[in-house]
Design a protein around this motif. Structure first.
Motif, PDB file in Angstrom:
ATOM      1  N   MET A 188       0.862  -1.183   0.000  1.00  0.00           N
ATOM      2  CA  MET A 188       0.000   0.000   0.000  1.00  0.00           C
ATOM      3  C   MET A 188       0.901   1.236   0.000  1.00  0.00           C
ATOM      4  O   MET A 188       1.717   1.418   0.887  1.00  0.00           O
ATOM      5  N   ASN A 189       0.718   2.072  -0.992  1.00  0.00           N
ATOM      6  CA  ASN A 189       1.486   3.300  -1.130  1.00  0.00           C
ATOM      7  C   ASN A 189       1.045   4.276  -0.042  1.00  0.00           C
ATOM      8  O   ASN A 189      -0.138   4.518   0.146  1.00  0.00           O
ATOM      9  N   SER A 190       2.003   4.870   0.683  1.00  0.00           N
ATOM     10  CA  SER A 190       1.654   5.754   1.797  1.00  0.00           C
ATOM     11  C   SER A 190       0.948   7.021   1.311  1.00  0.00           C
ATOM     12  O   SER A 190       0.075   7.539   1.998  1.00  0.00           O
ATOM     13  N   ASN A 191       1.328   7.536   0.130  1.00  0.00           N
ATOM     14  CA  ASN A 191       0.636   8.705  -0.418  1.00  0.00           C
ATOM     15  C   ASN A 191      -0.827   8.378  -0.691  1.00  0.00           C
ATOM     16  O   ASN A 191      -1.715   9.176  -0.399  1.00  0.00           O
ATOM     17  N   ASN A 192      -1.070   7.233  -1.274  1.00  0.00           N
ATOM     18  CA  ASN A 192      -2.442   6.833  -1.575  1.00  0.00           C
ATOM     19  C   ASN A 192      -3.246   6.656  -0.291  1.00  0.00           C
ATOM     20  O   ASN A 192      -4.420   7.013  -0.222  1.00  0.00           O
ATOM     21  N   SER A 193      -2.601   6.107   0.718  1.00  0.00           N
ATOM     22  CA  SER A 193      -3.268   5.932   2.009  1.00  0.00           C
ATOM     23  C   SER A 193      -3.664   7.283   2.593  1.00  0.00           C
ATOM     24  O   SER A 193      -4.756   7.445   3.137  1.00  0.00           O
ATOM     25  N   VAL A 194      -2.775   8.258   2.474  1.00  0.00           N
ATOM     26  CA  VAL A 194      -3.064   9.608   2.958  1.00  0.00           C
ATOM     27  C   VAL A 194      -4.220  10.203   2.159  1.00  0.00           C
ATOM     28  O   VAL A 194      -5.136  10.808   2.716  1.00  0.00           O
TER      29      VAL A 194
END
Length: 156
Positions: A1-7
């Motif tokens: 899971m990409n952290s930017n996408n999670s944000v």
């Protein structure tokens, strides 16, 4: 899971929560309009207009965020199950608020139309009465001749 996408996904949830809060405020203002305090009516319309502008900006922001993460969410739904469920609940709540506001707006619109019709009738009646009184006084002034006066002074 990409952290930017999670944000971005968490931001989308926050945006929906904010939208729900604003719609709740609009609903309260619309309910206040039911009481038809016409002195405050325009003020409420202006406030609601500002909130609707804010909602439009929020929708644009949500759409931009969704475009950034749409592929990620679609490809890896399992990573975002909690956020997706939260967003679904918020979207349902937002839709419900929108429907309630529309129903109240329709009722308020009918009340306002009745109020305006009543005021128009009052204004019309006032003008008719005023014209009638004016014509009466004008006729009375024109019809009075000193030689026809009942109290004619005979001592002259």
């Amino acid at each position: 899971m990409n952290s930017n996408n999670s944000v971005y996904v968490r931001m989308m949830v926050d945006v929906l929560k904010r939208k729900e809060k604003i719609l709740q405020q609009i609903l309260e203002q619309t309910k206040e309009q039911e009481d038809v305090d016409y002195d405050r009516f325009q003020e409420l319309l202006d406030e609601k207009g500002r909130r609707i502008d804010e909602l439009n900006q929020i929708d644009e922001g949500f759409d931009a965020l969704f475009k950034k993460v749409e592929k990620e969410i679609t490809a890896h739904k399992e990573n975002y199950l909690t956020e997706i469920a939260t967003m679904q609940k918020l979207i349902s709540a937002v839709s419900d608020l929108g429907l309630r506001i529309q129903a109240l707006e329709a009722q308020n619109s009918e009340r306002f139309k009745i109020y305006l019709a009543s005021k128009r009738k009052q204004i019309h009646d006032y003008h008719v009465n005023s014209q009638t009184a004016s014509r009466y006084y004008q006729n009375m002034a024109n019809s009075h001749r000193p030689e026809q006066s009942y109290y004619f002074n005979e001592k002259q």
